[in-house]
Design a protein around this motif. Structure first.
Motif, PDB file in Angstrom:
ATOM      1  N   ILE A  65       0.822  -1.212   0.000  1.00 13.92           N
ATOM      2  CA  ILE A  65       0.000   0.000   0.000  1.00 13.92           C
ATOM      3  C   ILE A  65       0.857   1.264   0.000  1.00 13.92           C
ATOM      4  N   ASN A  66       2.112   1.148   0.404  1.00 17.44           N
ATOM      5  CA  ASN A  66       2.990   2.322   0.398  1.00 17.44           C
ATOM      6  C   ASN A  66       4.124   2.204  -0.614  1.00 17.44           C
ATOM      7  N   ARG A  67       3.880   1.433  -1.682  1.00 14.72           N
ATOM      8  CA  ARG A  67       4.887   1.299  -2.719  1.00 14.72           C
ATOM      9  C   ARG A  67       5.048   2.603  -3.501  1.00 14.72           C
ATOM     10  N   ASN A  68       6.192   2.716  -4.150  1.00 21.27           N
ATOM     11  CA  ASN A  68       6.483   3.844  -5.048  1.00 21.27           C
ATOM     12  C   ASN A  68       6.436   5.198  -4.343  1.00 21.27           C
ATOM     13  N   LYS A  69       6.628   5.204  -3.009  1.00 16.86           N
ATOM     14  CA  LYS A  69       6.605   6.452  -2.245  1.00 16.86           C
ATOM     15  C   LYS A  69       7.938   6.639  -1.531  1.00 16.86           C
ATOM     16  N   LYS A  70       8.257   7.894  -1.244  1.00 15.50           N
ATOM     17  CA  LYS A  70       9.418   8.213  -0.420  1.00 15.50           C
ATOM     18  C   LYS A  70       8.945   8.533   0.999  1.00 15.50           C
ATOM     19  N   SER A  71       9.883   8.494   1.957  1.00 21.26           N
ATOM     20  CA  SER A  71       9.528   8.731   3.354  1.00 21.26           C
ATOM     21  C   SER A  71      10.473   9.736   3.996  1.00 21.26           C
ATOM     22  N   LEU A  72       9.878  10.742   4.638  1.00 20.56           N
ATOM     23  CA  LEU A  72      10.603  11.728   5.433  1.00 20.56           C
ATOM     24  C   LEU A  72      10.035  11.672   6.839  1.00 20.56           C
ATOM     25  N   ALA A  73      10.868  11.321   7.823  1.00 19.26           N
ATOM     26  CA  ALA A  73      10.406  11.197   9.204  1.00 19.26           C
ATOM     27  C   ALA A  73      10.661  12.505   9.949  1.00 19.26           C
ATOM     28  N   LEU A  74       9.569  13.147  10.401  1.00 26.93           N
ATOM     29  CA  LEU A  74       9.673  14.465  11.051  1.00 26.93           C
ATOM     30  C   LEU A  74       8.889  14.486  12.354  1.00 26.93           C
ATOM     31  N   ASN A  75       9.454  15.111  13.360  1.00 29.81           N
ATOM     32  CA  ASN A  75       8.726  15.400  14.591  1.00 29.81           C
ATOM     33  C   ASN A  75       7.962  16.697  14.381  1.00 29.81           C
ATOM     34  N   LEU A  76       6.698  16.598  14.047  1.00 30.51           N
ATOM     35  CA  LEU A  76       5.917  17.776  13.654  1.00 30.51           C
ATOM     36  C   LEU A  76       5.604  18.707  14.818  1.00 30.51           C
ATOM     37  N   LYS A  77       5.985  18.306  16.022  1.00 28.63           N
ATOM     38  CA  LYS A  77       5.779  19.199  17.167  1.00 28.63           C
ATOM     39  C   LYS A  77       6.922  20.196  17.324  1.00 28.63           C
ATOM     40  N   ASP A  78       7.952  20.042  16.504  1.00 26.57           N
ATOM     41  CA  ASP A  78       9.102  20.947  16.556  1.00 26.57           C
ATOM     42  C   ASP A  78       8.979  22.017  15.465  1.00 26.57           C
ATOM     43  N   PRO A  79       9.163  23.291  15.802  1.00 27.05           N
ATOM     44  CA  PRO A  79       9.048  24.369  14.796  1.00 27.05           C
ATOM     45  C   PRO A  79       9.972  24.182  13.598  1.00 27.05           C
ATOM     46  N   CYS A  80      11.132  23.543  13.803  1.00 24.89           N
ATOM     47  CA  CYS A  80      12.043  23.327  12.676  1.00 24.89           C
ATOM     48  C   CYS A  80      11.415  22.382  11.645  1.00 24.89           C
ATOM     49  N   ALA A  81      10.647  21.406  12.134  1.00 24.84           N
ATOM     50  CA  ALA A  81       9.978  20.486  11.223  1.00 24.84           C
ATOM     51  C   ALA A  81       8.906  21.216  10.417  1.00 24.84           C
ATOM     52  N   ILE A  82       8.211  22.129  11.068  1.00 26.18           N
ATOM     53  CA  ILE A  82       7.178  22.906  10.355  1.00 26.18           C
ATOM     54  C   ILE A  82       7.826  23.754   9.273  1.00 26.18           C
ATOM     55  N   GLU A  83       8.999  24.294   9.562  1.00 25.81           N
ATOM     56  CA  GLU A  83       9.708  25.078   8.551  1.00 25.81           C
ATOM     57  C   GLU A  83      10.118  24.204   7.373  1.00 25.81           C
ATOM     58  N   ILE A  84      10.487  22.948   7.639  1.00 27.94           N
ATOM     59  CA  ILE A  84      10.821  22.025   6.552  1.00 27.94           C
ATOM     60  C   ILE A  84       9.606  21.795   5.662  1.00 27.94           C
ATOM     61  N   ILE A  85       8.443  21.623   6.282  1.00 27.27           N
ATOM     62  CA  ILE A  85       7.209  21.447   5.499  1.00 27.27           C
ATOM     63  C   ILE A  85       6.950  22.669   4.641  1.00 27.27           C
ATOM     64  N   ARG A  86       7.141  23.839   5.203  1.00 28.28           N
ATOM     65  CA  ARG A  86       6.888  25.069   4.452  1.00 28.28           C
ATOM     66  C   ARG A  86       7.828  25.167   3.248  1.00 28.28           C
ATOM     67  N   ARG A  87       9.064  24.743   3.431  1.00 33.49           N
ATOM     68  CA  ARG A  87       9.998  24.749   2.304  1.00 33.49           C
ATOM     69  C   ARG A  87       9.566  23.740   1.234  1.00 33.49           C
ATOM     70  N   LEU A  88       9.072  22.586   1.682  1.00 31.38           N
ATOM     71  CA  LEU A  88       8.650  21.553   0.734  1.00 31.38           C
ATOM     72  C   LEU A  88       7.529  22.042  -0.174  1.00 31.38           C
ATOM     73  N   LEU A  89       6.719  22.982   0.319  1.00 33.71           N
ATOM     74  CA  LEU A  89       5.586  23.462  -0.473  1.00 33.71           C
ATOM     75  C   LEU A  89       6.011  24.201  -1.736  1.00 33.71           C
ATOM     76  N   SER A  90       7.271  24.575  -1.841  1.00 32.81           N
ATOM     77  CA  SER A  90       7.743  25.181  -3.092  1.00 32.81           C
ATOM     78  C   SER A  90       7.718  24.177  -4.226  1.00 32.81           C
ATOM     79  N   GLU A  91       7.776  22.883  -3.856  1.00 27.92           N
ATOM     80  CA  GLU A  91       7.756  21.803  -4.844  1.00 27.92           C
ATOM     81  C   GLU A  91       6.482  20.984  -4.786  1.00 27.92           C
TER      82      GLU A  91
END
Length: 394
Positions: A65-91
């Motif tokens: 069910i999770n074939r052909n996908k990539k995985s990024l493990a993030l602690n979403l309770k940390d502000p740095c992780a939220i910033e990573i998500i915001r950067r990802l939205l450029s793509e």
């Protein structure tokens, strides 16, 4: 990896979902060529990963069910992780989330927050009961959605009550498939108008919409659909019948030409006249059952082979997988496992020409692509190491 690029090549999706509805939807999108990046917790693994049996170190279901996908493990309770998500939205301009309403908002990752970063964002929220209404905060599973949609009330047997399907109808036919349709519709609208949007997808809404025939009839005044009293739920000869060796035939010949051939095979062509009388349906079914029970499945299949009558054997999964039909339709494929080796999987049913993909990449461990993704976002090796040390990524 996949042998060819699919029709959705170029779409990029951030997938925050776990278990079945969301991951099944993103599997379909990935199978069609979309780039899917799973955002996973380093400390709370997807429960699907623990579902037996295992192929190597991985759950067979998760690896499929999770074939052909990539995985990024993030602690979403940390502000740095939220910033990573915001950067990802450029793509990645499509987000798929599967939480109860309010969860993503607490993290600062709901549609309202992320739209400020990317105005044309497409954001699909899958939840049991939707983001409005009296049950918005309530927990639920497939069985609950089927119950509240009305579908369960006429799915089963009169002497046993509602019965569960062999698959999760609400989660897959409701949540997953409607999510894919909604996302692709939103992509088309964005291409036409430049606008993104929020898709508030309730699995119960989708299950309710599956009351296509019986629901339409009830709303037109035909009364409540009931167990074994409708045309297609056991209220007619359209049903399963046991053979002498405890196998079953699926009899679906509703049209006169098919019913006529079937009754001719049974040696009772006169029984076709009984189809016109609703009062005779119970006795007709008993008579059909009595005849079919006199012979083995193999015997019936030999007689049925030349007959086009909408009567087929009820196959086990293994029998179906090895059947000429499934082989000819290329519905089995191979997927490369992360640690080496291969797993046979159910292939995508979507065929866009002669080049149906037959090889895939199985689902990976959490965070497999964390370093790769962060490097593409411009983070240095030192920053990535610091994130790992602080538990922000894994």
């Amino acid at each position: 990896m996949r042998e060819i690029q699919g029709p959705l090549n170029g779409l990029k999706i951030l997938d925050f979902s776990t278990l079945l509805p969301g991951p099944y939807a993103s599997m379909l999108l990935a199978d069609m060529g979309a780039t899917v990046l799973r955002i996973e917790s380093p400390t709370r693994p997807d429960l699907l990963r623990s579902l037996p049996p295992k192929v190597g170190a991985a759950s067979a279901a998760h690896a499929t069910i999770n074939r052909n996908k990539k995985s990024l493990a993030l602690n979403l309770k940390d502000p740095c992780a939220i910033e990573i998500i915001r950067r990802l939205l450029s793509e990645y301009d499509i987000v798929l989330a599967q939480f109860r309403p309010g969860v993503m908002a607490k993290l600062g990752l709901d549609y309202a927050a992320l739209q400020q970063v990317r105005e044309d964002l497409i954001y699909c929220s899958i939840s049991g009961y939707g983001h409005s209404g009296p049950l918005r905060a309530r927990a639920g599973h497939d069985i609950n959605y089927l119950a509240l949609s009305g579908l369960a009330s006429y799915s089963g047997r009169r002497d046993g009550g509602p019965s569960l399907s062999g698959t999760q109808v609400a989660d897959i036919a409701g949540g997953a498939h409607h999510a894919v349709m909604g996302i692709l519709a939103a992509v088309y609208r964005r291409q036409c108008t430049g606008r993104g949007g929020h898709i508030d997808l309730s699995i119960t809404d989708c299950a309710f919409a599956l009351n296509a025939i019986c629901g339409a009839n009830a709303l037109a005044g035909a009364g409540e659909p009931k167990l074994e009293q409708e045309l297609l739920n056991g209220g007619s000869h359209y049903d399963y019948y046991a053979t002498a060796d405890a196998r079953h035939l699926a009899v679906g010949g509703l049209e006169p030409q098919f019913a006529g051939r079937f009754f001719q095979l049974l040696g009772h062509p006169d029984w076709q006249q009984r189809l016109l009388d609703p009062e005779q349906q119970p006795s007709l079914k008993r008579d059909i059952a009595a005849v079919i029970a006199t012979r083995s499945l193999d015997h019936w299949l030999r007689d049925l082979a030349p007959l086009d009558a909408c009567v087929e054997p009820v196959l086990t999964f293994s029998e179906a997988a090895q059947s000429d039909l499934i082989k000819a339709r290329r519905m089995l494929c191979q997927a490369s496992l992360p640690g080496g080796g291969e797993q046979t999987q159910i292939n995508t049913p979507l065929n866009f020409g002669p080049d149906k993909p037959m090889r895939h990449s199985a689902g990976v461990q959490p965070g497999t692509h964390s370093d790769e993704i962060l490097r593409t976002l411009g983070y240095s090796a030192e920053q990535i190491q610091q994130f790992q040390t602080q538990g922000i990524i894994a």
